[in-house]
Design a protein around this motif. Sequence first.
Motif, PDB file in Angstrom:
ATOM      1  N   TYR A 110       0.848  -1.192   0.000  1.00  0.00           N
ATOM      2  CA  TYR A 110       0.000   0.000   0.000  1.00  0.00           C
ATOM      3  C   TYR A 110       0.888   1.249   0.000  1.00  0.00           C
ATOM      4  CZ  TYR A 110      -3.049  -3.688   1.726  1.00  0.00           C
ATOM      5  OH  TYR A 110      -3.720  -4.868   1.892  1.00  0.00           O
ATOM      6  N   ALA A 114      -4.831   5.866   0.740  1.00  0.00           N
ATOM      7  CA  ALA A 114      -6.009   5.610  -0.098  1.00  0.00           C
ATOM      8  C   ALA A 114      -6.027   4.160  -0.575  1.00  0.00           C
ATOM      9  CB  ALA A 114      -6.022   6.569  -1.289  1.00  0.00           C
ATOM     10  N   SER A 115      -4.880   3.666  -1.012  1.00  0.00           N
ATOM     11  CA  SER A 115      -4.816   2.272  -1.466  1.00  0.00           C
ATOM     12  C   SER A 115      -5.041   1.312  -0.306  1.00  0.00           C
ATOM     13  CB  SER A 115      -3.464   1.994  -2.125  1.00  0.00           C
ATOM     14  OG  SER A 115      -2.394   2.183  -1.209  1.00  0.00           O
ATOM     15  N   THR A 118      -8.820   1.318   0.418  1.00  0.00           N
ATOM     16  CA  THR A 118      -9.562   0.623  -0.641  1.00  0.00           C
ATOM     17  C   THR A 118      -9.547  -0.881  -0.402  1.00  0.00           C
ATOM     18  OG1 THR A 118      -9.075   2.343  -2.276  1.00  0.00           O
ATOM     19  CG2 THR A 118      -9.657   0.168  -3.111  1.00  0.00           C
ATOM     20  N   ASN A 121     -11.591  -1.705   2.886  1.00  0.00           N
ATOM     21  CA  ASN A 121     -13.042  -1.584   2.675  1.00  0.00           C
ATOM     22  C   ASN A 121     -13.575  -2.770   1.876  1.00  0.00           C
ATOM     23  OD1 ASN A 121     -13.381   0.811   4.082  1.00  0.00           O
ATOM     24  ND2 ASN A 121     -12.929   2.086   2.288  1.00  0.00           N
ATOM     25  N   ALA A 122     -12.753  -3.288   0.975  1.00  0.00           N
ATOM     26  CA  ALA A 122     -13.156  -4.484   0.222  1.00  0.00           C
ATOM     27  C   ALA A 122     -13.288  -5.671   1.163  1.00  0.00           C
ATOM     28  CB  ALA A 122     -12.137  -4.781  -0.876  1.00  0.00           C
ATOM     29  N   GLU A 125     -16.520  -5.270   2.973  1.00  0.00           N
ATOM     30  CA  GLU A 125     -17.647  -5.546   2.081  1.00  0.00           C
ATOM     31  C   GLU A 125     -17.899  -7.047   1.970  1.00  0.00           C
ATOM     32  OE1 GLU A 125     -20.859  -5.285  -0.289  1.00  0.00           O
ATOM     33  OE2 GLU A 125     -19.897  -3.714   0.908  1.00  0.00           O
TER      34      GLU A 125
END
Length: 214
Positions: A110, A114-115, A118, A121-122, A125
Amino acid sequence: MRAVRYILAGAMLCLGTAGFAATNTSNNNGFRYKWKDTSGHSYFSDSLTPEAMMAGYDVVNSQGVTVRHVDRQMTADERAAAKKIADQKAAAMQVEQQRQRDDAQMLNAYPNEASFMTAKNAELENFEQATRTTRLNLQGQEKALADLLTRAGDLERAKQPVPGYLTQRISEQRNTVASLRATLQRQQVAKDAAKVKIDAQLQHYRQLKAANGG
Protein backbone atom coordinates in the motif's frame (compact mmCIF):
# COMPACT_ATOMS: atom_id res chain seq x y z
CA MET A 1 74.52 -60.86 30.69
CA ARG A 2 76.05 -57.71 32.17
CA ALA A 3 75.49 -55.94 28.84
CA VAL A 4 71.79 -56.85 28.98
CA ARG A 5 71.49 -55.34 32.46
CA TYR A 6 73.10 -52.11 31.24
CA ILE A 7 70.67 -51.91 28.35
CA LEU A 8 67.64 -52.45 30.62
CA ALA A 9 68.91 -49.92 33.13
CA GLY A 10 69.36 -47.38 30.35
CA ALA A 11 65.85 -47.97 29.04
CA MET A 12 64.34 -47.52 32.53
CA LEU A 13 66.30 -44.30 32.98
CA CYS A 14 64.93 -42.93 29.68
CA LEU A 15 61.36 -43.83 30.62
CA GLY A 16 61.72 -42.28 34.04
CA THR A 17 63.14 -39.08 32.58
CA ALA A 18 60.28 -38.86 30.02
CA GLY A 19 57.66 -39.45 32.70
CA PHE A 20 59.19 -36.78 34.91
CA ALA A 21 59.22 -34.31 32.03
CA ALA A 22 55.58 -35.00 31.22
CA THR A 23 54.56 -34.61 34.87
CA ASN A 24 56.62 -31.48 35.23
CA THR A 25 54.97 -29.97 32.13
CA SER A 26 51.43 -30.65 33.34
CA ASN A 27 52.11 -29.28 36.83
CA ASN A 28 54.14 -26.24 35.72
CA ASN A 29 52.06 -24.80 32.93
CA GLY A 30 52.20 -21.38 34.59
CA PHE A 31 48.54 -21.35 35.67
CA ARG A 32 46.76 -21.94 38.93
CA TYR A 33 43.10 -22.04 39.86
CA LYS A 34 41.47 -19.84 42.50
CA TRP A 35 37.97 -20.05 43.90
CA LYS A 36 35.89 -19.24 46.97
CA ASP A 37 33.55 -21.42 48.97
CA THR A 38 30.14 -20.36 50.24
CA SER A 39 31.75 -18.78 53.30
CA GLY A 40 33.99 -16.58 51.17
CA HIS A 41 37.24 -18.41 51.89
CA SER A 42 39.70 -18.43 48.98
CA TYR A 43 41.44 -21.55 47.74
CA PHE A 44 44.27 -22.15 45.28
CA SER A 45 45.18 -25.29 43.41
CA ASP A 46 47.56 -26.35 40.66
CA SER A 47 44.85 -28.58 39.21
CA LEU A 48 41.16 -28.07 38.54
CA THR A 49 39.18 -29.70 41.32
CA PRO A 50 35.49 -30.63 41.45
CA GLU A 51 35.05 -28.04 44.22
CA ALA A 52 36.40 -25.30 41.96
CA MET A 53 34.10 -26.34 39.12
CA MET A 54 31.09 -26.33 41.42
CA ALA A 55 31.96 -22.91 42.88
CA GLY A 56 33.24 -21.18 39.75
CA TYR A 57 36.88 -20.26 39.49
CA ASP A 58 39.51 -17.86 38.19
CA VAL A 59 42.47 -18.95 36.07
CA VAL A 60 45.55 -17.18 37.48
CA ASN A 61 48.88 -16.89 35.64
CA SER A 62 52.34 -17.22 37.17
CA GLN A 63 52.32 -13.52 38.10
CA GLY A 64 49.10 -13.94 40.09
CA VAL A 65 46.96 -12.10 37.54
CA THR A 66 43.51 -13.48 36.74
CA VAL A 67 43.36 -14.18 33.02
CA ARG A 68 39.95 -15.82 32.80
CA HIS A 69 36.87 -16.43 34.93
CA VAL A 70 34.73 -19.53 34.59
CA ASP A 71 31.24 -19.54 36.11
CA ARG A 72 30.20 -22.34 38.36
CA GLN A 73 28.43 -25.39 37.01
CA MET A 74 24.67 -25.02 37.00
CA THR A 75 22.32 -27.51 38.59
CA ALA A 76 19.83 -29.44 36.51
CA ASP A 77 17.04 -27.05 37.59
CA GLU A 78 19.18 -24.03 36.74
CA ARG A 79 20.03 -25.44 33.33
CA ALA A 80 16.34 -26.07 32.67
CA ALA A 81 15.47 -22.52 33.76
CA ALA A 82 18.24 -21.07 31.59
CA LYS A 83 17.04 -23.08 28.61
CA LYS A 84 13.49 -21.87 29.16
CA ILE A 85 14.65 -18.24 29.20
CA ALA A 86 16.76 -18.80 26.09
CA ASP A 87 13.80 -20.40 24.30
CA GLN A 88 11.55 -17.48 25.27
CA LYS A 89 14.09 -14.97 23.98
CA ALA A 90 14.43 -16.90 20.72
CA ALA A 91 10.64 -17.01 20.31
CA ALA A 92 10.37 -13.27 21.03
CA MET A 93 13.06 -12.59 18.44
CA GLN A 94 11.19 -14.64 15.85
CA VAL A 95 8.00 -12.70 16.59
CA GLU A 96 9.82 -9.39 16.20
CA GLN A 97 11.45 -10.48 12.95
CA GLN A 98 8.07 -11.59 11.60
CA ARG A 99 6.54 -8.26 12.62
CA GLN A 100 9.25 -6.39 10.73
CA ARG A 101 8.63 -8.52 7.65
CA ASP A 102 4.89 -7.87 7.90
CA ASP A 103 5.48 -4.13 8.24
CA ALA A 104 7.71 -4.09 5.18
CA GLN A 105 5.15 -6.08 3.22
CA MET A 106 2.37 -3.66 4.23
CA LEU A 107 4.34 -0.64 3.09
CA ASN A 108 5.17 -2.30 -0.21
CA ALA A 109 1.56 -3.38 -0.81
CA TYR A 110 0.00 0.00 0.00
CA PRO A 111 2.02 2.99 -1.22
CA ASN A 112 -0.50 5.44 0.26
CA GLU A 113 -3.42 5.53 2.68
CA ALA A 114 -6.01 5.61 -0.10
CA SER A 115 -4.82 2.27 -1.47
CA PHE A 116 -4.77 0.87 2.05
CA MET A 117 -8.37 1.90 2.76
CA THR A 118 -9.56 0.62 -0.64
CA ALA A 119 -8.27 -2.84 0.18
CA LYS A 120 -9.62 -2.81 3.74
CA ASN A 121 -13.04 -1.58 2.67
CA ALA A 122 -13.16 -4.48 0.22
CA GLU A 123 -12.51 -6.84 3.13
CA LEU A 124 -15.37 -5.29 5.10
CA GLU A 125 -17.65 -5.55 2.08
CA ASN A 126 -17.01 -9.30 2.00
CA PHE A 127 -18.22 -9.55 5.59
CA GLU A 128 -21.21 -7.36 4.81
CA GLN A 129 -22.12 -9.44 1.75
CA ALA A 130 -22.03 -12.62 3.81
CA THR A 131 -24.32 -11.15 6.48
CA ARG A 132 -26.76 -9.86 3.82
CA THR A 133 -26.96 -13.28 2.22
CA THR A 134 -27.57 -14.99 5.54
CA ARG A 135 -30.12 -12.38 6.57
CA LEU A 136 -32.14 -12.84 3.36
CA ASN A 137 -32.00 -16.61 3.75
CA LEU A 138 -33.12 -16.30 7.35
CA GLN A 139 -36.07 -14.15 6.36
CA GLY A 140 -37.19 -16.76 3.83
CA GLN A 141 -36.82 -19.59 6.35
CA GLU A 142 -38.68 -17.63 9.03
CA LYS A 143 -41.57 -17.07 6.60
CA ALA A 144 -41.61 -20.80 5.78
CA LEU A 145 -41.75 -21.58 9.50
CA ALA A 146 -44.57 -19.08 9.99
CA ASP A 147 -46.57 -20.71 7.17
CA LEU A 148 -46.14 -24.17 8.73
CA LEU A 149 -47.21 -22.87 12.12
CA THR A 150 -50.25 -21.21 10.54
CA ARG A 151 -51.26 -24.50 8.94
CA ALA A 152 -50.89 -26.32 12.23
CA GLY A 153 -52.86 -23.61 14.02
CA ASP A 154 -55.67 -23.75 11.49
CA LEU A 155 -55.98 -27.50 11.99
CA GLU A 156 -56.04 -27.14 15.75
CA ARG A 157 -58.73 -24.45 15.57
CA ALA A 158 -60.73 -26.72 13.30
CA LYS A 159 -60.48 -29.43 15.96
CA GLN A 160 -58.46 -31.57 13.57
CA PRO A 161 -55.29 -33.46 14.47
CA VAL A 162 -51.97 -32.08 13.26
CA PRO A 163 -50.35 -34.70 11.00
CA GLY A 164 -47.07 -36.18 12.10
CA TYR A 165 -45.29 -35.09 8.97
CA LEU A 166 -46.34 -31.47 9.64
CA THR A 167 -45.08 -31.63 13.20
CA GLN A 168 -41.80 -33.03 11.89
CA ARG A 169 -41.54 -30.26 9.28
CA ILE A 170 -42.12 -27.62 11.93
CA SER A 171 -39.37 -29.09 14.14
CA GLU A 172 -36.91 -29.23 11.25
CA GLN A 173 -37.78 -25.70 10.17
CA ARG A 174 -37.26 -24.38 13.67
CA ASN A 175 -33.79 -25.97 13.71
CA THR A 176 -33.00 -24.37 10.35
CA VAL A 177 -34.07 -20.95 11.57
CA ALA A 178 -32.08 -21.32 14.81
CA SER A 179 -28.97 -22.35 12.87
CA LEU A 180 -29.24 -19.37 10.53
CA ARG A 181 -29.75 -16.98 13.43
CA ALA A 182 -26.60 -18.34 15.09
CA THR A 183 -24.70 -18.02 11.80
CA LEU A 184 -25.85 -14.42 11.38
CA GLN A 185 -24.75 -13.61 14.91
CA ARG A 186 -21.29 -15.10 14.31
CA GLN A 187 -20.94 -13.18 11.06
CA GLN A 188 -21.91 -9.93 12.76
CA VAL A 189 -19.36 -10.51 15.50
CA ALA A 190 -16.70 -11.28 12.88
CA LYS A 191 -17.55 -8.11 10.97
CA ASP A 192 -17.34 -5.97 14.10
CA ALA A 193 -13.99 -7.55 15.00
CA ALA A 194 -12.72 -6.88 11.48
CA LYS A 195 -13.64 -3.21 11.82
CA VAL A 196 -11.70 -2.95 15.09
CA LYS A 197 -8.72 -4.74 13.54
CA ILE A 198 -8.72 -2.50 10.47
CA ASP A 199 -8.84 0.62 12.65
CA ALA A 200 -5.79 -0.64 14.55
CA GLN A 201 -4.03 -1.51 11.29
CA LEU A 202 -4.73 1.95 9.94
CA GLN A 203 -3.14 3.57 12.98
CA HIS A 204 -0.13 1.27 12.66
CA TYR A 205 0.11 2.01 8.94
CA ARG A 206 0.15 5.74 9.61
CA GLN A 207 2.89 5.30 12.20
CA LEU A 208 4.99 3.27 9.75
CA LYS A 209 4.55 5.86 7.01
CA ALA A 210 5.53 8.66 9.39
CA ALA A 211 8.59 6.73 10.58
CA ASN A 212 9.64 6.17 6.97
CA GLY A 213 9.09 9.77 6.00
CA GLY A 214 5.90 9.02 4.10
